[in-house]
Design a protein around this motif. Sequence first.
Motif, PDB file in Angstrom:
ATOM      1  N   CYS A 705      15.297  10.446 -22.160  1.00 34.56           N
ATOM      2  CA  CYS A 705      16.299   9.512 -22.649  1.00 34.56           C
ATOM      3  C   CYS A 705      17.446   9.406 -21.652  1.00 34.56           C
ATOM      4  O   CYS A 705      17.700  10.311 -20.850  1.00 34.56           O
ATOM      5  CB  CYS A 705      16.808   9.977 -24.009  1.00 34.56           C
ATOM      6  SG  CYS A 705      17.937   8.795 -24.807  1.00 34.56           S
ATOM      7  N   ASP A 707      20.453   9.547 -22.399  1.00 29.85           N
ATOM      8  CA  ASP A 707      21.594  10.259 -22.963  1.00 29.85           C
ATOM      9  C   ASP A 707      22.263  11.140 -21.894  1.00 29.85           C
ATOM     10  O   ASP A 707      21.592  11.885 -21.181  1.00 29.85           O
ATOM     11  CB  ASP A 707      21.120  11.127 -24.130  1.00 29.85           C
ATOM     12  CG  ASP A 707      22.283  11.640 -24.977  1.00 29.85           C
ATOM     13  OD1 ASP A 707      23.083  12.430 -24.446  1.00 29.85           O
ATOM     14  OD2 ASP A 707      22.382  11.244 -26.145  1.00 29.85           O
ATOM     15  N   ARG A 709      23.896  13.756 -22.108  1.00 31.51           N
ATOM     16  CA  ARG A 709      23.872  15.199 -22.356  1.00 31.51           C
ATOM     17  C   ARG A 709      22.594  15.858 -21.846  1.00 31.51           C
ATOM     18  O   ARG A 709      22.512  17.082 -21.813  1.00 31.51           O
ATOM     19  CB  ARG A 709      24.025  15.469 -23.860  1.00 31.51           C
ATOM     20  CG  ARG A 709      25.349  15.014 -24.433  1.00 31.51           C
ATOM     21  CD  ARG A 709      25.330  15.021 -25.950  1.00 31.51           C
ATOM     22  NE  ARG A 709      24.399  14.041 -26.484  1.00 31.51           N
ATOM     23  CZ  ARG A 709      24.181  13.835 -27.780  1.00 31.51           C
ATOM     24  NH1 ARG A 709      24.851  14.554 -28.667  1.00 31.51           N
ATOM     25  NH2 ARG A 709      23.328  12.927 -28.184  1.00 31.51           N
ATOM     26  N   CYS A 769      19.559  11.649 -31.141  1.00 32.22           N
ATOM     27  CA  CYS A 769      19.302  10.495 -30.290  1.00 32.22           C
ATOM     28  C   CYS A 769      19.846   9.228 -30.954  1.00 32.22           C
ATOM     29  O   CYS A 769      19.451   8.868 -32.073  1.00 32.22           O
ATOM     30  CB  CYS A 769      17.809  10.350 -30.021  1.00 32.22           C
ATOM     31  SG  CYS A 769      17.387   8.976 -28.934  1.00 32.22           S
TER      32      CYS A 769
END
Length: 890
Positions: A705, A707, A709, A769
């Motif tokens: 992903c 993302d 993080r 998510c």
Amino acid sequence: MSACVPTRTPDSPQTERVHPPHSPPPAPHRRFHVAGADVSAAIAVFLIALPLSLGIALATGAPLQAGLVAAAVGGLVAGRFGGSPLQVSGPAAGLTVVTADLIHRYGWRTTCAITVLAGLAQLGLGCLRVARSALAVSPAIVHGMLAGIGVTIAVAQLHIVLGGSPQSSVLDNLLSLPAQLLDLHPAAVAVSVLTLTLLLLWPRLPGRLGGLLRKVPAALVAVTGATATAVSAGLTQPRVELPSWSSHALAGLPEGPVLGLVAAVLTITLVCSVQSLLGAVAVDKLIAARPGLPALVGRSDLDRELLGQGAANLVSGALGGLPVAGVAVRSSANVHAGAVSRNSTMLHGVLVVVAALLMVPVLELIPLASLAALVMAVGIQMVSLHHIRTVTRHREVPVYAVTTLGVVFLGVLQGVTLGIAVAVAVSMHRLARTRITHDEKEGTHHVHVRGQLTFLAVPRLSRALHHVPQGARVIVELDGSFMDHAAYETLQDWQRTHTAQGGFVELTGRRSGAGTVRSGSGGEDDDPAASPVGVAVSAGTADSPLTGCRCRPWTPWRNHQCDGPMSAPPPGARATEHQKGLSKEPSGGEPDGRTGALPAESAESAESARSAAANGVARSAAPPALTEPAGQAEQTPRTQRVEQAGPTERTERAQTPGAAGSRPSARQLLRGISAFQRNTAPLVRSELARLAREGQQPSQLFLTCADSRLVTSMITSSGPGDLFVVRNVGNLVPPPGEESGDDSVAAAIEYAVDVLKVRSITVCGHSGCGAMQALLNAEPGDAQTPLQRWLRHGLPSLERMADAGRPRARLAGRAAADAVEQLCLTNVVEQLDHLRGHESVARSLRAGELELHGMYFHVGEAQAYLLGGDRTGEGGPEVFDHVGVADLSA
């Protein structure tokens, strides 16, 4: 990358498998099944081991049958009970010098008894689980020992090659070599030259036919060719003599001085253990290079390997065989020949037994000169140019040279002892060596400290600081990674005195890019987290732009937003993770051996940093540097130092008290790039230059992903060139052939599989998510924004989760925490199915060239989970297994 090898922790629950009540019972398990790959590998290893075992026995002066006994016992006993399934054990060239000296000094039967006692010692060490401690020996010592043994073997066997007999020491062999050259035996020289010629040229046969012929071991071809030539030409020369097994000498009671026998046992134990353990580690590297094999074989259990080697030495010595150790040539041949289990090693031992009993007439045709030439070539190969270049690059030539010369002229135990002593001396010299220089440039005094700043360097440091005039501007540059308390106090006391007299002090680190403390004109710390030898700034210092920041020193990569003073939260507001100081610390370290890929801090510095953070102090990664004296904060305006092109090109701009948070993103970007150029770029420049020359050759495609993080290099402990990464919102893989599909992901998959030839693909989802949350909350009538059009590729995951007929994906030991986590887990499984629909992936899966893995990363727990079962095909349990610390050494 550990994430690409499905593993199961010992304490994780096993998925229960119950066969349907009306189905026929499963077929009985075949207990003694031997794979065809193991059979072919065993034959290849046997063909190498047979001539080498006889040659090593000849070089030691032992009965030639002793080499066959050691080869058989190494294959059967060490192969069955050892901890490295594919390592082949037997008589090793590295033990030749030691064994020859023992036979010359104590006789053969006592040498066998010493081998038995060494086996018992190895069993004791294995029970104490100290195997990994043996790996603490410097590689320069090990390589030097092997090089010294190789020189000794080569010089001794040269006499047999020329038709003579070797002397008892290297020096005697060298002194008698001129006389031996004047007394050549043409038959022995001719056989030896033919053996060496075949040995060197056989692996270089060109063409397709040469490729087929090269599968036959060169050692076997060389000895067979020389033997056939000698027999057909009727050459008269010494040949192999295998006495009747009925007269074979077994171990007897040891006879000799007690101290000498103890030293002999320790020497055999040390050499056998270190060589076998290092060989097991090398075999693990060979196994890791073969796709799919690590999952079948697993990593070596070094303590069990030590136990297996001990049992083999005990049995070999008792049966009148040579000492046994893991051998590199036969082990690498075993792996490259396609072995998949320990059955290949054991079967090679069986073949040696059969040859020793049934092939005696054939073995007795082999000329001794041919075996001597073979062993001489092995001895020369033990002096590795690659090892010499490695120790030169690491500045350990003195250790290597002293060990080699000590082994050649004094003996193995004495040479290793000298090598250890020199290695300790070199380490102490490096620790104590500190260069302190003082010069003046344009009115600024520069005190440069290179090396570790310990109490040993305090007198020179004080002398250099004493030469700085009162009231002068001083820059103290700390170019090292350690400062003890004595040096710290010396610097702190001098700093206070100098600033009290109107001086200006700046402490920095060229290599570390440490922040600076400007005593006398305000203080600041540009980047305390990135500085191995840096500056601690008190949280109460009013003029520090990082006032109140509690970012931990082991997270310099963290997006901690410390560009300005941290304001207190409004009443009733929840404190942030940074203000609480409760962020989790990531695991440091680099298992693949790359330097500079991830910052790693020592336990000691981390512990001191925790203490500092608890007291409201931002600490650097190294021992504490200096804080500003109280009362200096308001004497002068604040300034800010901004790194631009490097550590020496800096500009300053005045900063008003209210401008601390101005343009934080630009400052953060500039500071991050500057920290990379200063700290990391020098460490990875050579590796990136190699990758630029050779091109990228990643072994894994990592699809995850977008993302922020998810830091893929941190989670997988990987460095430049390891991962081919594709990131998108929701880690989605659009199915092939879909109308208005997105080709970017498909193009990346095709490029990774067909061009880069990656060996595995990992789909990694994560907790919390946002894409999965958006999928759950989407309404049918919502406007089709670009994000929603992209998320339609996640609709099959929603349907899969809603299908009551499918088993739900789950984490080992617990169900999903909520619907979002359930969808995150299901989405990983669904995207793996989408992957199989791509032609390039399906083709590589059918050919056995690719593996698929599912992974789930829980952000809040900093915990990785791997999808269990065989994901290269349909089916398999949809359980994500916990990956723990124990899996790294499994």
